[in-house]
Design an enzyme around this catalytic site. Sequence first.
Site, PDB file in Angstrom:
ATOM      1  N   LEU A  62     -15.489 -60.514 -44.717  1.00  0.00           N
ATOM      2  CA  LEU A  62     -16.508 -60.452 -43.671  1.00  0.00           C
ATOM      3  C   LEU A  62     -15.771 -60.252 -42.358  1.00  0.00           C
ATOM      4  CD1 LEU A  62     -18.845 -63.464 -44.604  1.00  0.00           C
ATOM      5  CD2 LEU A  62     -18.694 -61.208 -45.661  1.00  0.00           C
ATOM      6  N   SER A  64     -16.006 -59.416 -38.419  1.00  0.00           N
ATOM      7  CA  SER A  64     -16.882 -59.297 -37.256  1.00  0.00           C
ATOM      8  C   SER A  64     -16.331 -58.249 -36.292  1.00  0.00           C
ATOM      9  CB  SER A  64     -17.010 -60.644 -36.544  1.00  0.00           C
ATOM     10  OG  SER A  64     -17.621 -61.585 -37.396  1.00  0.00           O
ATOM     11  N   GLU A  65     -17.218 -57.406 -35.837  1.00  0.00           N
ATOM     12  CA  GLU A  65     -16.866 -56.328 -34.926  1.00  0.00           C
ATOM     13  C   GLU A  65     -16.051 -56.849 -33.736  1.00  0.00           C
ATOM     14  OE1 GLU A  65     -19.365 -52.781 -32.800  1.00  0.00           O
ATOM     15  OE2 GLU A  65     -20.211 -54.792 -32.711  1.00  0.00           O
ATOM     16  N   CYS A  66     -14.990 -56.123 -33.385  1.00  0.00           N
ATOM     17  CA  CYS A  66     -14.179 -56.469 -32.216  1.00  0.00           C
ATOM     18  C   CYS A  66     -13.749 -55.165 -31.560  1.00  0.00           C
ATOM     19  CB  CYS A  66     -12.969 -57.306 -32.619  1.00  0.00           C
ATOM     20  SG  CYS A  66     -11.885 -57.718 -31.228  1.00  0.00           S
ATOM     21  N   GLY A 104     -17.305 -60.838 -30.476  1.00  0.00           N
ATOM     22  CA  GLY A 104     -16.965 -62.063 -29.760  1.00  0.00           C
ATOM     23  C   GLY A 104     -17.477 -63.328 -30.426  1.00  0.00           C
ATOM     24  N   ARG A 105     -17.354 -63.402 -31.752  1.00  0.00           N
ATOM     25  CA  ARG A 105     -17.923 -64.525 -32.520  1.00  0.00           C
ATOM     26  C   ARG A 105     -19.400 -64.700 -32.216  1.00  0.00           C
ATOM     27  NH1 ARG A 105     -13.131 -67.298 -30.901  1.00  0.00           N
ATOM     28  NH2 ARG A 105     -14.371 -68.776 -29.691  1.00  0.00           N
ATOM     29  N   ASP A 137     -18.980 -70.696 -31.826  1.00  0.00           N
ATOM     30  CA  ASP A 137     -19.102 -69.614 -32.799  1.00  0.00           C
ATOM     31  C   ASP A 137     -20.583 -69.453 -33.120  1.00  0.00           C
ATOM     32  OD1 ASP A 137     -19.011 -67.832 -34.955  1.00  0.00           O
ATOM     33  OD2 ASP A 137     -17.143 -68.676 -35.722  1.00  0.00           O
ATOM     34  N   ARG A 139     -21.926 -66.981 -34.938  1.00  0.00           N
ATOM     35  CA  ARG A 139     -22.162 -66.054 -36.043  1.00  0.00           C
ATOM     36  C   ARG A 139     -22.984 -66.686 -37.163  1.00  0.00           C
ATOM     37  NH1 ARG A 139     -16.044 -64.197 -36.920  1.00  0.00           N
ATOM     38  NH2 ARG A 139     -15.812 -66.427 -36.475  1.00  0.00           N
TER      39      ARG A 139
END
Length: 211
Positions: A62, A64-66, A104-105, A137, A139
């Site tokens: 998984l 997360s976009e960064c 960004g979480r 966080d 998410r």
Amino acid sequence: MSSNLNLPAASVRTRVHVPLRFGDGFRAESELVTFHGLADGLEHVAVVLGTIEPGQVPLVRLHSECLTGDVFGSARCDCGPQLREAVERISERGGYLLYLRQEGRGIGLYNKLDAYALQDQGLDTYAANAALGLPEDARDYTAAAQMLRTLGADRIDLLSNNPDKARQLLDHGIELSERVSTGVHATSHNRGYLMAKATLTHHSLDLAALV
């Protein structure tokens, strides 16, 4: 986070072949899968990598976009190197990389950069979020669990150092056969960030590699 084993059903929207190429020359063949009906309404993408044999437990990341790490190669986090590592390891094993639009979480790009400015003043990554009135966080992995269910992956090996990802997937009925740690991608710019993840949110990072 919601805990609900009765996940809303999602369905596949599109599957398309996309060759991948990284800055160091590494290449991989992939299939990108998009979805209808994801709980948060965001445009998450599943990246199918390698060969998944019938009955095989897929390796799943998984991610997360960064934007800063994945695209611009920022040394302030380890996101770009983790993405590169995950694509190679999953390609070798067979499985899925879920690219989740939770910058960004989960606080968004602008808030993340605001938090960076506070980190430059001495706050750690979590304290900076708190100073902005934001969660450590934000998410939620409900959509990730939906994506896995839609792909037929009810039992997985999870490529992650983050215990919260494992907890949330278990809450949503995804069985974890094993949690596989990623490498430690330390730079002179991100050691404090990685140390905070290890000590404050119990990521399974080798602290010896950070000193």
